[in-house]
Design a protein around this motif. Sequence first.
Motif, short mmCIF file in Angstrom:
data_model
loop_
_atom_site.label_atom_id
_atom_site.label_comp_id
_atom_site.label_asym_id
_atom_site.label_seq_id
_atom_site.Cartn_x
_atom_site.Cartn_y
_atom_site.Cartn_z
N ASN A 58 -12.30 -28.10 -8.17
CA ASN A 58 -13.29 -29.06 -8.67
C ASN A 58 -14.69 -28.72 -8.20
O ASN A 58 -15.65 -28.82 -8.96
CB ASN A 58 -12.92 -30.49 -8.25
CG ASN A 58 -11.83 -31.08 -9.12
OD1 ASN A 58 -11.66 -30.69 -10.27
ND2 ASN A 58 -11.09 -32.01 -8.56
N GLU A 59 -14.79 -28.31 -6.95
CA GLU A 59 -16.08 -27.91 -6.40
C GLU A 59 -16.63 -26.69 -7.16
O GLU A 59 -17.81 -26.62 -7.49
CB GLU A 59 -15.92 -27.59 -4.91
CG GLU A 59 -17.18 -27.37 -4.16
CD GLU A 59 -17.78 -28.63 -3.56
OE1 GLU A 59 -18.93 -28.56 -3.15
OE2 GLU A 59 -17.09 -29.67 -3.50
N ASN A 63 -18.24 -29.97 -9.67
CA ASN A 63 -18.01 -31.37 -9.28
C ASN A 63 -18.05 -31.45 -7.76
O ASN A 63 -17.04 -31.23 -7.09
CB ASN A 63 -16.66 -31.86 -9.81
CG ASN A 63 -16.56 -31.75 -11.31
OD1 ASN A 63 -17.52 -31.98 -12.02
ND2 ASN A 63 -15.40 -31.38 -11.80
N LYS A 64 -19.21 -31.74 -7.25
CA LYS A 64 -19.39 -31.75 -5.80
C LYS A 64 -18.58 -32.87 -5.14
O LYS A 64 -18.48 -33.97 -5.65
CB LYS A 64 -20.87 -31.92 -5.44
CG LYS A 64 -21.74 -30.78 -5.92
CD LYS A 64 -21.37 -29.51 -5.19
CE LYS A 64 -22.23 -28.35 -5.65
NZ LYS A 64 -21.79 -27.09 -5.16
N THR A 65 -18.00 -32.53 -3.99
CA THR A 65 -17.24 -33.48 -3.20
C THR A 65 -18.10 -33.91 -2.03
O THR A 65 -18.65 -33.07 -1.31
CB THR A 65 -15.95 -32.83 -2.65
OG1 THR A 65 -15.17 -32.37 -3.75
CG2 THR A 65 -15.14 -33.80 -1.81
#
Length: 100
Positions: A58-59, A63-65
Amino acid sequence: METIIMELIVNSGNARSRAMEAIRIAKNGNIEKAREKLEECETELGKAHSVQTNLIHNEAKGNKTEVDLLLVHAQDHLMNAMTIKDMAKEFVDMYEKFSK
């Protein structure tokens, strides 16, 4: 996100517990059962690693966590479990060698 983090913690904790069980069982002379516990450890680590891999994918997709203390704690659990697993394998091998 908290559910994902808790999955990491729980699966990592289960893996660590199985690795420690493997050492205790091998110490008592049951190498076959100890190796079964190591397999269970690998299964639990696989679950935790899958969660971690999804976070990384995701990163990579942009899509930053948000990294918070709970996520750092979960990662610490995973790394600790991996280290204990490696040590447990060595202990089981050692107990097997000395039992012969």
